[in-house]
Design an enzyme around this catalytic site. Structure first.
Site, short mmCIF file in Angstrom:
data_model
loop_
_atom_site.label_atom_id
_atom_site.label_comp_id
_atom_site.label_asym_id
_atom_site.label_seq_id
_atom_site.Cartn_x
_atom_site.Cartn_y
_atom_site.Cartn_z
N GLN A 252 -70.81 3.12 12.07
CA GLN A 252 -70.05 1.86 12.24
C GLN A 252 -70.28 1.35 13.67
O GLN A 252 -69.74 1.92 14.62
CB GLN A 252 -68.55 2.09 11.97
N ARG A 282 -56.40 -9.26 5.77
CA ARG A 282 -56.07 -8.09 6.58
C ARG A 282 -57.18 -7.89 7.62
O ARG A 282 -58.32 -7.62 7.28
CB ARG A 282 -55.96 -6.85 5.69
N ASP A 284 -58.90 -5.80 9.95
CA ASP A 284 -59.00 -4.36 10.16
C ASP A 284 -59.15 -4.06 11.65
O ASP A 284 -59.95 -4.69 12.34
CB ASP A 284 -60.21 -3.84 9.38
N GLU A 326 -53.97 -5.23 11.36
CA GLU A 326 -53.77 -3.80 11.09
C GLU A 326 -53.81 -3.05 12.42
O GLU A 326 -54.80 -2.39 12.75
CB GLU A 326 -54.86 -3.30 10.12
N HIS A 395 -53.87 4.02 2.23
CA HIS A 395 -55.10 4.81 2.08
C HIS A 395 -55.39 5.65 3.32
O HIS A 395 -56.24 6.53 3.30
CB HIS A 395 -56.27 3.87 1.81
N ASP A 396 -54.70 5.36 4.43
CA ASP A 396 -54.96 6.08 5.67
C ASP A 396 -53.99 7.24 5.86
O ASP A 396 -53.07 7.44 5.08
CB ASP A 396 -54.90 5.11 6.86
C1 GLC Z 1 -58.86 0.92 9.52
C2 GLC Z 1 -58.91 1.37 8.08
C3 GLC Z 1 -59.46 2.77 8.02
C4 GLC Z 1 -60.84 2.78 8.62
C5 GLC Z 1 -60.83 2.17 10.03
C6 GLC Z 1 -62.22 1.87 10.50
O1 GLC Z 1 -57.97 1.69 10.27
O2 GLC Z 1 -57.65 1.29 7.50
O3 GLC Z 1 -59.50 3.25 6.70
O4 GLC Z 1 -61.32 4.09 8.68
O5 GLC Z 1 -60.13 0.95 10.08
O6 GLC Z 1 -62.73 0.73 9.87
#
Ligand code: GLC
Length: 651
Positions: A252, A282, A284, A326, A395-396
């Site tokens: 990433q 959302r 991120d 987020e 999901h986290d």
């Molecule tokens: C956010 C997402 C998480 C992801 C991270 C990196 O926190 O909720 O699942 O790993 O971003 O994109």
């Protein structure tokens, strides 16, 4: 150097070039444009004033707003108008959400419509579909490593399928939430591929360096996000022969927003999502979008400027799309994502109430509400017109990121308290009495930090109870699950359930056998839905039935009363009994007392607690048990069973 104030003449030219009907059909847009222009210019100036192409880039950004508006279909414009007429449409208690993976929940986008009735039956009308855009298999971080922001990953279907689903949802009165992964792209994104091929233009889209000098400087102050699976913040790329910033996983690549072209490209992507019909976007990981050596590279003032600018852009082009930041950061830092100073309530419309989420897990383990109450000083500062996403699980992982001071003020040692919580939830063996079955996520031996993975049901003891065939323990975990759900549903904000929790999914350990997932134990709480299990919710007596019906009832109770709209109308009762969290929601003369007993013992609250609030009535009706209580004398108590709760309205 300053950005040249865009002259009226230039704006007129811009409108003309795009054939805008300034006094006719496009008048509303033109008004929004002119209202926001000074703010857009000011914010742009703050970020890019020193950039050599600042004037040109500002005009390019303005162009993309016009194009975003022009691409908006009439039905969505109509929806924008209706939302504007409603005022703060997203504060309504009629919205209730769920987050889900389309493939794990329904198969794909085409089969998704056939599952909507399950959600509607539950009372959910707002869907967060987890990332759907193209992401390389095996290096996807659950879809948060995007290689193409405009192409739906074939695993889910096509863009047409997504649009069709959205239309069906809108026709049925539902709302759509999608992600924009703003901070980074996959290393397979076209920009990254070009950067790897040596194109400097695209290397400038990321933070790339030929040697370790600057990376070393950054590393001194930057924490690690995934210390176990992706230590450090930079990755060497052999093709490019450069280091690239990779705060999350090494695949990433962090986007460089100090380059205005990156901003423009990402605003275009956001407006593209708006025009797919997204109601809530959302954003991120917004805390990370600006980097500067010598800082933690989180929550920097420029990140806020950038978000404010984005908000203005969306407000002009596609105003019906609200923004969710987020930001899973310290409590006082989260609040800043709603905007501060002149921009109060003009940054993100929503933020996750990550502090409350973590604190409800704190209360469940410790049977003590005091740390939660200490943290309210920050939480209750949320400005009017913004809202929380309230949730029990997502999901986290669950981070225990609230302030040490909130813990210390209750007389506990913050280090030992966190150690207790981690052991309680992670089944580490030290707390062998604990009913919870979870695991530590991203333990960092250097700092002692760790977060927690596990499903709602497993963390509430259901997995262990089922394994042991222990009926009373099964009943108690069902009670705990409903307590946790009731708390986040009634807390104030838009409740976002996590799929599978409505029927009690326990941890799924199969991720350990999949090399593309085994390094990330968050997969234990992202179930593959088995519709035979889900359908047991129709059979009375099953645990699926109890959980589904319970959750459904909670959502219905919330929808039925206006005071559950997020009117910034939350206050807390005096903690006469530290096991009981007492929340009051008010609207004009109406009030509702929501009481939650986080203890495994019955707990009593003196009737004085109500009188003290100026309660004039003598009767309280509990919408949960459908029983009435007479308010007794001060020396008597309302007694709540272990892990029980009451939703009391004066009669
Ligand atoms: C956010 C997402 C998480 C992801 C991270 C990196 O926190 O909720 O699942 O790993 O971003 O994109």
């Amino acid at each position: 150097m300053t950005v040249e104030t865009t002259s009226a003449e230039k704006i007129n030219q811009l409108f003309k070039a795009h054939s805008l009907d300034v006094q006719g059909v496009d008048q509303e847009f033109v008004t929004r444009f002119h209202t926001s222009l000074p703010k857009i210019q000011g914010l742009f100036q703050e970020l890019y004033g020193v950039h050599e192409e600042a004037d040109f880039q500002l005009l390019e950004l303005l162009k993309c707003l016009i194009q975003g508006y022009q691409a908006r279909e009439e039905q969505l414009r109509e929806r924008d108008r209706n939302k504007a007429a409603e005022g703060y449409w997203f504060l309504s208690q009629h919205l209730a959400g769920m987050s889900l993976y389309v493939d794990r929940f329904a198969g794909n986008l085409e089969t998704m419509p056939s599952k909507l009735s399950h959600l509607q039956d539950l009372g959910v009308n707002f869907l967060h579909l987890m990332p759907l855009f193209e992401s390389p298999q095996g290096e996807s971080d659950g879809g948060y490593a995007v290689s193409n922001f405009r192409k739906v990953d074939p695993r889910f279907g096509s863009l047409e399928d997504l649009i069709a689903l959205r239309k069906t949802m809108h026709d049925q009165g539902m709302y759509l939430m999608l992600d924009i992964v703003l901070n980074h792209t996959s290393h397979q994104h076209d920009w990254a591929l070009k950067a790897k091929a040596g194109e400097q233009e695209y290397q400038n889209y990321y933070y790339t360096y030929e040697n370790r000098w600057i990376p070393n400087e950054f590393e001194q102050a930057m924490p690690e996000i995934f210390p176990e699976s992706a230590p450090g913040n930079f990755t060497w790329n052999e093709e490019m022969k450069r280091w690239v910033m990779t705060v999350f996983h090494n695949y990433q690549w962090d986007l460089n927003f100090s380059n205005p072209k990156v901003l423009q490209a990402m605003v275009e992507n956001m407006l593209f999502y708006a025009n797919l019909g997204v109601d809530l976007l959302r954003i991120d990981a917004p805390a990370f979008i600006w980097k500067q050596t010598g800082t933690s590279c989180q929550n920097l003032p420029q990140a806020h400027t950038l978000l404010r600018l984005i908000k203005q852009c969306v407000q002009v082009a596609t105003p019906g799309m609200a923004l969710l930041g987020e930001a899973i950061v310290a409590p006082k830092d989260i609040l800043n994502y709603f905007g501060t100073g002149d921009f109060i309530a003009q940054e993100c419309d929503f933020a996750y109430n990550a502090t409350q989420m973590a604190l409800q897990w704190d209360m469940l383990a410790s049977a003590d509400t005091r740390v939660m109450l200490q943290a309210q000083a920050d939480i209750l500062r949320k400005p009017y017109g913004t809202s929380w996403i309230t949730y029990t699980r997502c999901h986290d992982d669950i981070g225990l990121g609230y302030e040490d001071a909130s813990i210390a003020l209750t007389g506990k040692d913050p280090y030992l308290h966190r150690k207790f919580l981690k052991e309680y939830y992670s089944y580490s063996g030290d707390q062998w009495m604990s009913p919870a079955r979870g695991a530590l996520f991203s333990s960092n031996p250097k700092t002692g930090d760790a977060r927690i993975s596990g499903t709602l049901a497993s963390l509430c003891g259901l997995e262990k109870a089922l394994f042991e065939g222990n009926e009373p323990a099964i009943e108690q975990s069902i009670q705990k699950i409903l307590l946790m759900q009731a708390y986040s549903i009634l807390l104030g904000g838009l409740p976002m359930l996590f799929y599978g929790d409505e029927v009690g999914y326990t941890n799924d350990y199969s991720f350990q056998q999949d090399p593309s997932k085994s390094y990330d134990n968050r997969w234990m709480h992202r179930p593959q839905v088995d519709w035979n299990k889900v359908n047991r919710r129709k059979v009375e007596g099953t645990l699926e039935f109890q959980l589904f019906e319970g959750t459904k009832k909670l959502l219905a109770i919330r929808k039925a009363q206006d005071l559950f709209a997020d009117l910034s109308n939350v206050s807390w009762m005096t903690p006469h009994n530290q096991h009981i969290a007492g929340l009051i929601r008010r609207k004009e003369e109406d009030r509702c007392y929501c009481l939650f007993n986080f203890s495994d013992q019955p707990a009593g609250l003196t009737w004085y607690a109500f009188r003290e609030q100026g309660e004039p009535s003598t009767q309280l009706f509990d919408s949960w048990s459908e029983m009435s209580y007479a308010i007794g004398p001060d020396y008597e108590h309302l007694v709540i069973e272990p892990y029980g709760f009451r939703i009391l309205t004066p009669r």
